[in-house]
Write a protein that holds these residues in place. Structure first.
Motif, mmCIF file in Angstrom:
data_model
loop_
_atom_site.group_PDB
_atom_site.id
_atom_site.type_symbol
_atom_site.label_atom_id
_atom_site.label_comp_id
_atom_site.label_asym_id
_atom_site.label_seq_id
_atom_site.Cartn_x
_atom_site.Cartn_y
_atom_site.Cartn_z
ATOM 1 N N ASP A 194 54.423 -23.455 55.953
ATOM 2 C CA ASP A 194 53.755 -23.377 54.654
ATOM 3 C C ASP A 194 53.266 -24.742 54.200
ATOM 4 N N GLY A 195 51.979 -24.839 53.888
ATOM 5 C CA GLY A 195 51.408 -26.090 53.425
ATOM 6 C C GLY A 195 51.149 -27.102 54.519
ATOM 7 N N THR A 196 51.634 -26.822 55.724
ATOM 8 C CA THR A 196 51.451 -27.735 56.852
ATOM 9 C C THR A 196 50.478 -27.112 57.843
ATOM 10 N N LEU A 197 50.931 -26.138 58.593
ATOM 11 C CA LEU A 197 50.006 -25.432 59.487
ATOM 12 C C LEU A 197 49.049 -24.547 58.707
ATOM 13 N N ILE A 198 49.534 -23.979 57.595
ATOM 14 C CA ILE A 198 48.673 -23.218 56.686
ATOM 15 C C ILE A 198 48.238 -24.166 55.574
ATOM 16 N N HIS A 199 46.949 -24.350 55.425
ATOM 17 C CA HIS A 199 46.425 -25.326 54.470
ATOM 18 C C HIS A 199 46.443 -24.758 53.054
ATOM 19 N N GLY A 200 47.204 -25.418 52.175
ATOM 20 C CA GLY A 200 47.187 -25.076 50.759
ATOM 21 C C GLY A 200 47.725 -23.705 50.421
ATOM 22 N N SER A 201 48.485 -23.111 51.313
ATOM 23 C CA SER A 201 49.009 -21.776 51.061
ATOM 24 C C SER A 201 50.318 -21.608 51.807
ATOM 25 N N ALA A 202 50.836 -20.382 51.779
ATOM 26 C CA ALA A 202 52.132 -20.087 52.384
ATOM 27 C C ALA A 202 52.142 -18.641 52.849
ATOM 28 N N ALA A 203 53.059 -18.342 53.743
ATOM 29 C CA ALA A 203 53.161 -16.973 54.254
ATOM 30 C C ALA A 203 53.344 -15.971 53.123
ATOM 31 N N ALA A 204 54.248 -16.286 52.186
ATOM 32 C CA ALA A 204 54.505 -15.354 51.087
ATOM 33 C C ALA A 204 53.270 -15.155 50.212
ATOM 34 N N VAL A 205 52.501 -16.215 50.026
ATOM 35 C CA VAL A 205 51.280 -16.122 49.228
ATOM 36 C C VAL A 205 50.249 -15.243 49.933
ATOM 37 N N GLU A 206 50.093 -15.441 51.238
ATOM 38 C CA GLU A 206 49.107 -14.661 51.980
ATOM 39 C C GLU A 206 49.494 -13.184 52.042
ATOM 40 N N ILE A 207 50.787 -12.887 52.198
ATOM 41 C CA ILE A 207 51.237 -11.495 52.171
ATOM 42 C C ILE A 207 51.000 -10.893 50.783
ATOM 43 N N SER A 208 51.331 -11.647 49.738
ATOM 44 C CA SER A 208 51.148 -11.151 48.373
ATOM 45 C C SER A 208 49.686 -10.921 48.046
ATOM 46 N N ARG A 209 48.811 -11.746 48.602
ATOM 47 C CA ARG A 209 47.377 -11.545 48.390
ATOM 48 C C ARG A 209 46.940 -10.196 48.954
ATOM 49 N N GLN A 210 47.466 -9.847 50.115
ATOM 50 C CA GLN A 210 47.125 -8.556 50.713
ATOM 51 C C GLN A 210 47.631 -7.392 49.859
ATOM 52 N N LEU A 211 48.735 -7.615 49.149
ATOM 53 C CA LEU A 211 49.333 -6.560 48.327
ATOM 54 C C LEU A 211 48.854 -6.582 46.882
ATOM 55 N N GLY A 212 48.048 -7.581 46.527
ATOM 56 C CA GLY A 212 47.533 -7.658 45.166
ATOM 57 C C GLY A 212 48.545 -8.146 44.143
ATOM 58 N N VAL A 213 49.522 -8.924 44.578
ATOM 59 C CA VAL A 213 50.544 -9.431 43.650
ATOM 60 C C VAL A 213 50.583 -10.964 43.690
ATOM 61 N N GLU A 214 49.407 -11.566 43.752
ATOM 62 C CA GLU A 214 49.331 -13.025 43.821
ATOM 63 C C GLU A 214 49.946 -13.697 42.596
ATOM 64 N N ARG A 215 49.715 -13.133 41.414
ATOM 65 C CA ARG A 215 50.218 -13.748 40.184
ATOM 66 C C ARG A 215 51.742 -13.765 40.178
ATOM 67 N N GLU A 216 52.328 -12.676 40.628
ATOM 68 C CA GLU A 216 53.785 -12.587 40.647
ATOM 69 C C GLU A 216 54.394 -13.571 41.651
ATOM 70 N N ILE A 217 53.801 -13.679 42.826
ATOM 71 C CA ILE A 217 54.364 -14.599 43.816
ATOM 72 C C ILE A 217 54.147 -16.047 43.393
ATOM 73 N N ASP A 218 53.073 -16.305 42.665
ATOM 74 C CA ASP A 218 52.835 -17.662 42.181
ATOM 75 C C ASP A 218 53.947 -18.094 41.236
ATOM 76 N N ARG A 219 54.414 -17.182 40.393
ATOM 77 C CA ARG A 219 55.524 -17.517 39.495
ATOM 78 C C ARG A 219 56.797 -17.795 40.290
ATOM 79 N N LEU A 220 57.043 -17.005 41.323
ATOM 80 C CA LEU A 220 58.216 -17.244 42.157
ATOM 81 C C LEU A 220 58.107 -18.584 42.885
ATOM 82 N N GLU A 221 56.910 -18.903 43.391
ATOM 83 C CA GLU A 221 56.707 -20.185 44.070
ATOM 84 C C GLU A 221 56.950 -21.345 43.109
#
Length: 207
Positions: free
Chosen positions: A5-32
């Motif tokens: 996260d943030g290294t091989l994936i630029h500016g993002s993370a596995a959990a963020v990318e999964i949440s984007r697919q599920l439409g819960v980006e706002r919720e995962i951002d709070r957890l991050e």
């Protein structure tokens, strides 16, 4: 040894990318944000993320998140060069194993992630399987023992506080698009989108 996260994936993370697919980006951002501020432990983050995704998470969604992630350029080239030199490369990440282990197909010799429940997420998180910063050093030592190496043979690539202990344990480290927690203690610092360039900072040019 590469963080994800943030290294091989630029500016993002596995959990963020999964949440984007599920439409819960706002919720995962709070957890991050809570995790970065220390209000959530790795176990707490994994538990909350599993509750957020639940059984709606499928292998197809994980695949879409993996394929659509903003990966650095040149990852496979760097790992192929490492193999051609007779050396080894590993990914060690706090992210879920079912995402991290997909990097074995790209040429990583080992890929260690936190052991989350298998997809779909029907089971509870087992705290014993969730990695933290100290676990990165432990896994690095285990890999060294398995490959007949020592810490002195290692180079670590990372971007954030979870990599700081590993950076302190090995002689050479590269901060990749990093925050001050590791940028200030790394042997080298890189800002950009191409792993080949970060790899070149330690004198290992892709052939």
């Amino acid at each position: 040894m590469f963080d994800l996260d943030g290294t091989l994936i630029h500016g993002s993370a596995a959990a963020v990318e999964i949440s984007r697919q599920l439409g819960v980006e706002r919720e995962i951002d709070r957890l991050e944000q809570d995790f970065a501020a220390g209000r959530l432990t790795p176990v707490g983050f994994a538990t909350a993320a599993c509750e957020l995704w639940g059984e709606t998470l499928t292998d197809a969604i994980v695949t879409a998140a993996f394929d659509g992630a903003p990966w650095l350029d040149g990852i496979r080239d760097v790992w192929a060069d490492i193999a051609a030199r007779g050396e080894r490369c590993a990914v060690i990440s706090l992210s879920p194993h079912f995402f991290v282990e997909r990097l074995l197909a790209w040429g990583a010799d080992a890929a260690h992630g936190s052991r989350w429940p298998d997809v779909p997420l029907r089971d509870r998180v087992n705290p014993a399987g969730i990695l933290d910063a100290g676990a990165k050093v432990r896994i690095a030592d285990e890999l060294c023992a398995a490959y007949g190496l020592e810490r002195a043979d290692c180079v670590a690539y990372g971007d954030s506080m979870s990599d700081a202990l590993l950076f302190a344990a090995v002689p050479v480290s590269v901060a990749v698009n990093a925050d001050h927690h590791v940028r200030d203690v790394a042997s080298h610092s890189y800002t950009g989108r191409d792993l080949r360039e970060a790899y070149g900072l330690v004198g290992a040019r892709v052939r």
